[in-house]
Design a protein around this motif. Sequence first.
Motif, PDB file in Angstrom:
ATOM      1  N   GLU A  12       0.864  -1.183   0.049  1.00 37.81           N
ATOM      2  CA  GLU A  12       0.050   0.045   0.217  1.00 37.81           C
ATOM      3  C   GLU A  12       0.793   1.344   0.193  1.00 37.81           C
ATOM      4  O   GLU A  12       0.372   2.171  -0.155  1.00 37.81           O
ATOM      5  CB  GLU A  12      -0.793   0.000   1.180  1.00 37.81           C
ATOM      6  CG  GLU A  12      -1.934  -1.125   1.075  1.00 37.81           C
ATOM      7  CD  GLU A  12      -2.929  -1.055   2.329  1.00 37.81           C
ATOM      8  OE1 GLU A  12      -2.700  -0.413   3.421  1.00 37.81           O
ATOM      9  OE2 GLU A  12      -3.965  -1.827   2.460  1.00 37.81           O
ATOM     10  N   SER A  13       2.121   1.156   0.681  1.00 33.18           N
ATOM     11  CA  SER A  13       2.986   2.249   0.666  1.00 33.18           C
ATOM     12  C   SER A  13       4.268   2.175  -0.352  1.00 33.18           C
ATOM     13  O   SER A  13       4.894   3.193  -0.405  1.00 33.18           O
ATOM     14  CB  SER A  13       3.207   2.699   2.063  1.00 33.18           C
ATOM     15  OG  SER A  13       4.050   1.429   2.673  1.00 33.18           O
ATOM     16  N   GLU A  14       4.421   1.161  -0.860  1.00 31.30           N
ATOM     17  CA  GLU A  14       5.799   0.834  -1.553  1.00 31.30           C
ATOM     18  C   GLU A  14       5.510  -0.124  -2.864  1.00 31.30           C
ATOM     19  O   GLU A  14       4.422  -0.673  -2.905  1.00 31.30           O
ATOM     20  CB  GLU A  14       6.850  -0.172  -0.606  1.00 31.30           C
ATOM     21  CG  GLU A  14       7.227   0.165   0.604  1.00 31.30           C
ATOM     22  CD  GLU A  14       8.184  -0.684   1.378  1.00 31.30           C
ATOM     23  OE1 GLU A  14       9.188  -1.026   0.433  1.00 31.30           O
ATOM     24  OE2 GLU A  14       7.793  -1.187   2.299  1.00 31.30           O
ATOM     25  N   GLN A  15       6.055   0.427  -3.980  1.00 30.18           N
ATOM     26  CA  GLN A  15       5.938   0.099  -5.337  1.00 30.18           C
ATOM     27  C   GLN A  15       6.518  -1.553  -5.415  1.00 30.18           C
ATOM     28  O   GLN A  15       5.815  -2.482  -6.023  1.00 30.18           O
ATOM     29  CB  GLN A  15       6.796   0.530  -6.087  1.00 30.18           C
ATOM     30  CG  GLN A  15       6.179   2.143  -6.336  1.00 30.18           C
ATOM     31  CD  GLN A  15       4.745   1.927  -7.131  1.00 30.18           C
ATOM     32  OE1 GLN A  15       4.656   1.203  -8.015  1.00 30.18           O
ATOM     33  NE2 GLN A  15       3.973   2.958  -7.078  1.00 30.18           N
ATOM     34  N   ARG A  16       7.350  -1.905  -4.386  1.00 35.76           N
ATOM     35  CA  ARG A  16       7.838  -3.170  -4.394  1.00 35.76           C
ATOM     36  C   ARG A  16       8.622  -3.543  -3.020  1.00 35.76           C
ATOM     37  O   ARG A  16       9.129  -2.620  -2.554  1.00 35.76           O
ATOM     38  CB  ARG A  16       9.231  -3.213  -5.659  1.00 35.76           C
ATOM     39  CG  ARG A  16       9.640  -4.626  -5.753  1.00 35.76           C
ATOM     40  CD  ARG A  16      10.671  -4.568  -7.096  1.00 35.76           C
ATOM     41  NE  ARG A  16      11.728  -3.851  -6.932  1.00 35.76           N
ATOM     42  CZ  ARG A  16      11.958  -2.470  -7.319  1.00 35.76           C
ATOM     43  NH1 ARG A  16      11.000  -1.913  -7.946  1.00 35.76           N
ATOM     44  NH2 ARG A  16      13.316  -1.805  -7.093  1.00 35.76           N
ATOM     45  N   VAL A  17       8.283  -4.927  -2.932  1.00 34.03           N
ATOM     46  CA  VAL A  17       9.278  -5.417  -1.654  1.00 34.03           C
ATOM     47  C   VAL A  17       9.834  -6.666  -1.913  1.00 34.03           C
ATOM     48  O   VAL A  17       9.778  -7.237  -3.066  1.00 34.03           O
ATOM     49  CB  VAL A  17       8.215  -5.666  -0.619  1.00 34.03           C
ATOM     50  CG1 VAL A  17       7.611  -4.491  -0.086  1.00 34.03           C
ATOM     51  CG2 VAL A  17       7.090  -6.734  -0.917  1.00 34.03           C
ATOM     52  N   MET A  18      10.740  -7.255  -1.265  1.00 37.41           N
ATOM     53  CA  MET A  18      11.276  -8.572  -1.437  1.00 37.41           C
ATOM     54  C   MET A  18      10.776  -9.507  -0.513  1.00 37.41           C
ATOM     55  O   MET A  18      10.426  -9.499   0.667  1.00 37.41           O
ATOM     56  CB  MET A  18      12.721  -8.440  -1.330  1.00 37.41           C
ATOM     57  CG  MET A  18      13.349  -7.369  -1.944  1.00 37.41           C
ATOM     58  SD  MET A  18      13.191  -7.651  -3.949  1.00 37.41           S
ATOM     59  CE  MET A  18      14.441  -9.084  -4.183  1.00 37.41           C
ATOM     60  N   ASP A  58      22.700 -13.046   5.510  1.00 37.10           N
ATOM     61  CA  ASP A  58      23.079 -13.041   3.819  1.00 37.10           C
ATOM     62  C   ASP A  58      21.896 -13.017   3.274  1.00 37.10           C
ATOM     63  O   ASP A  58      21.939 -12.287   2.109  1.00 37.10           O
ATOM     64  CB  ASP A  58      23.776 -14.475   3.881  1.00 37.10           C
ATOM     65  CG  ASP A  58      25.264 -14.638   4.412  1.00 37.10           C
ATOM     66  OD1 ASP A  58      25.708 -13.296   4.824  1.00 37.10           O
ATOM     67  OD2 ASP A  58      25.765 -15.612   4.676  1.00 37.10           O
ATOM     68  N   VAL A  59      20.894 -13.360   3.402  1.00 34.54           N
ATOM     69  CA  VAL A  59      19.483 -13.506   2.819  1.00 34.54           C
ATOM     70  C   VAL A  59      19.227 -11.833   2.652  1.00 34.54           C
ATOM     71  O   VAL A  59      18.792 -11.455   1.580  1.00 34.54           O
ATOM     72  CB  VAL A  59      18.628 -14.058   3.487  1.00 34.54           C
ATOM     73  CG1 VAL A  59      17.110 -13.850   2.727  1.00 34.54           C
ATOM     74  CG2 VAL A  59      18.637 -15.456   3.347  1.00 34.54           C
ATOM     75  N   LYS A  64      18.695  -6.912  -0.779  1.00 36.05           N
ATOM     76  CA  LYS A  64      19.034  -5.487  -0.942  1.00 36.05           C
ATOM     77  C   LYS A  64      19.775  -5.221  -2.203  1.00 36.05           C
ATOM     78  O   LYS A  64      19.348  -4.275  -3.059  1.00 36.05           O
ATOM     79  CB  LYS A  64      20.081  -5.086  -0.068  1.00 36.05           C
ATOM     80  CG  LYS A  64      19.619  -4.874   1.302  1.00 36.05           C
ATOM     81  CD  LYS A  64      20.643  -4.275   2.396  1.00 36.05           C
ATOM     82  CE  LYS A  64      20.155  -4.237   3.891  1.00 36.05           C
ATOM     83  NZ  LYS A  64      21.126  -3.559   4.586  1.00 36.05           N
ATOM     84  N   ARG A  65      20.564  -6.258  -2.747  1.00 33.06           N
ATOM     85  CA  ARG A  65      21.044  -6.260  -3.990  1.00 33.06           C
ATOM     86  C   ARG A  65      20.198  -6.599  -5.255  1.00 33.06           C
ATOM     87  O   ARG A  65      20.086  -5.893  -6.338  1.00 33.06           O
ATOM     88  CB  ARG A  65      22.193  -7.409  -4.146  1.00 33.06           C
ATOM     89  CG  ARG A  65      22.719  -7.651  -5.316  1.00 33.06           C
ATOM     90  CD  ARG A  65      24.090  -8.617  -5.439  1.00 33.06           C
ATOM     91  NE  ARG A  65      23.801  -9.841  -4.658  1.00 33.06           N
ATOM     92  CZ  ARG A  65      23.331 -10.698  -5.089  1.00 33.06           C
ATOM     93  NH1 ARG A  65      22.662 -10.857  -6.418  1.00 33.06           N
ATOM     94  NH2 ARG A  65      22.898 -11.909  -4.486  1.00 33.06           N
ATOM     95  N   LEU A  66      19.185  -7.658  -5.018  1.00 34.41           N
ATOM     96  CA  LEU A  66      18.279  -7.898  -6.077  1.00 34.41           C
ATOM     97  C   LEU A  66      17.046  -6.954  -6.177  1.00 34.41           C
ATOM     98  O   LEU A  66      16.414  -6.736  -7.121  1.00 34.41           O
ATOM     99  CB  LEU A  66      17.765  -9.369  -5.681  1.00 34.41           C
ATOM    100  CG  LEU A  66      18.866 -10.515  -5.617  1.00 34.41           C
ATOM    101  CD1 LEU A  66      18.132 -11.845  -5.052  1.00 34.41           C
ATOM    102  CD2 LEU A  66      19.225 -10.866  -7.077  1.00 34.41           C
ATOM    103  N   TYR A  67      16.841  -6.328  -5.078  1.00 35.54           N
ATOM    104  CA  TYR A  67      15.725  -5.247  -4.873  1.00 35.54           C
ATOM    105  C   TYR A  67      16.127  -4.178  -6.055  1.00 35.54           C
ATOM    106  O   TYR A  67      15.327  -3.788  -6.795  1.00 35.54           O
ATOM    107  CB  TYR A  67      15.815  -4.551  -3.496  1.00 35.54           C
ATOM    108  CG  TYR A  67      14.854  -3.486  -3.310  1.00 35.54           C
ATOM    109  CD1 TYR A  67      13.254  -3.658  -3.147  1.00 35.54           C
ATOM    110  CD2 TYR A  67      15.115  -1.923  -3.834  1.00 35.54           C
ATOM    111  CE1 TYR A  67      12.433  -2.472  -3.250  1.00 35.54           C
ATOM    112  CE2 TYR A  67      14.079  -0.866  -3.698  1.00 35.54           C
ATOM    113  CZ  TYR A  67      12.852  -1.072  -3.253  1.00 35.54           C
ATOM    114  OH  TYR A  67      11.997  -0.367  -3.365  1.00 35.54           O
ATOM    115  N   ALA A  68      17.555  -3.740  -6.137  1.00 27.99           N
ATOM    116  CA  ALA A  68      17.766  -2.775  -7.207  1.00 27.99           C
ATOM    117  C   ALA A  68      17.780  -3.216  -8.526  1.00 27.99           C
ATOM    118  O   ALA A  68      17.647  -2.433  -9.554  1.00 27.99           O
ATOM    119  CB  ALA A  68      19.198  -2.293  -6.630  1.00 27.99           C
TER     120      ALA A  68
END
Length: 237
Positions: A12-18, A58-59, A64-68
């Motif tokens: 509802e507040s973010e375009q994308r999450v992981m 590590d996850v 964080k890396r894959l989010y970008a």
Amino acid sequence: MDIFAEIISALESEQRVMLATIISTSGSTPASAFSKMLIKNGGTGSVGTVGGGCLEADVLEAAKRLYALEKAEILTFQLNEDEFVQGLICGGNLEVLVEPVSRSQGDLVRRIHELRIEGEDSVLATGLSSDGTVATKNLIIAQKENVILSPLRAGEESDLDQILRFAQDDMTIYALKDRVGKAFARNETQRIKFLRGELILEPIAGTPGLIIFGGGHVSRSISKVASLAGFRVTVVD
């Protein structure tokens, strides 16, 4: 806590999450298969767990890396005495799927959430391209014994058709139904590799139900505890 409800709220507040999901385990592991962790705010916040410690750290770094990159990846961890310095001494192995979940998948997540509340089991099919892109995401529901059906949307392919299109000529409808049936029956993830990537079939269990006969003071206490433990409680009196 229902992780799918948390995803709906976060979107509802973010375009994308992981989302991190343990898709397979062997031996002794700090968390069981299908444990999930939601990573929010670009990796600065999380809900749920995939085992804690340096494994979870590590996850989170991978998320964080894959989010970008807007990509998904399957991480493999071997936990043994050789990794004692890092605290990985459980002695087992596990695989964790880390993937983006966007607002465009909101309806799918809401459908999964609804089915779980209703106590219905389903299989979530993720088509993962070789470059890490999530090519397709579909929900498969067993509505009759040995018959796998999926909901149809007006003017669109069925979920099974979309999966087969991703598989191209590497899988038939009969082979797909067989693997989905195994995911249901064995309650384990099925991974099917193709030339263009792989298909991950993850069983998602509906919320278990508990029927309590009698509405006295004992039943009231039991119903509260059962609700906290994640049961759908019905009291008959």
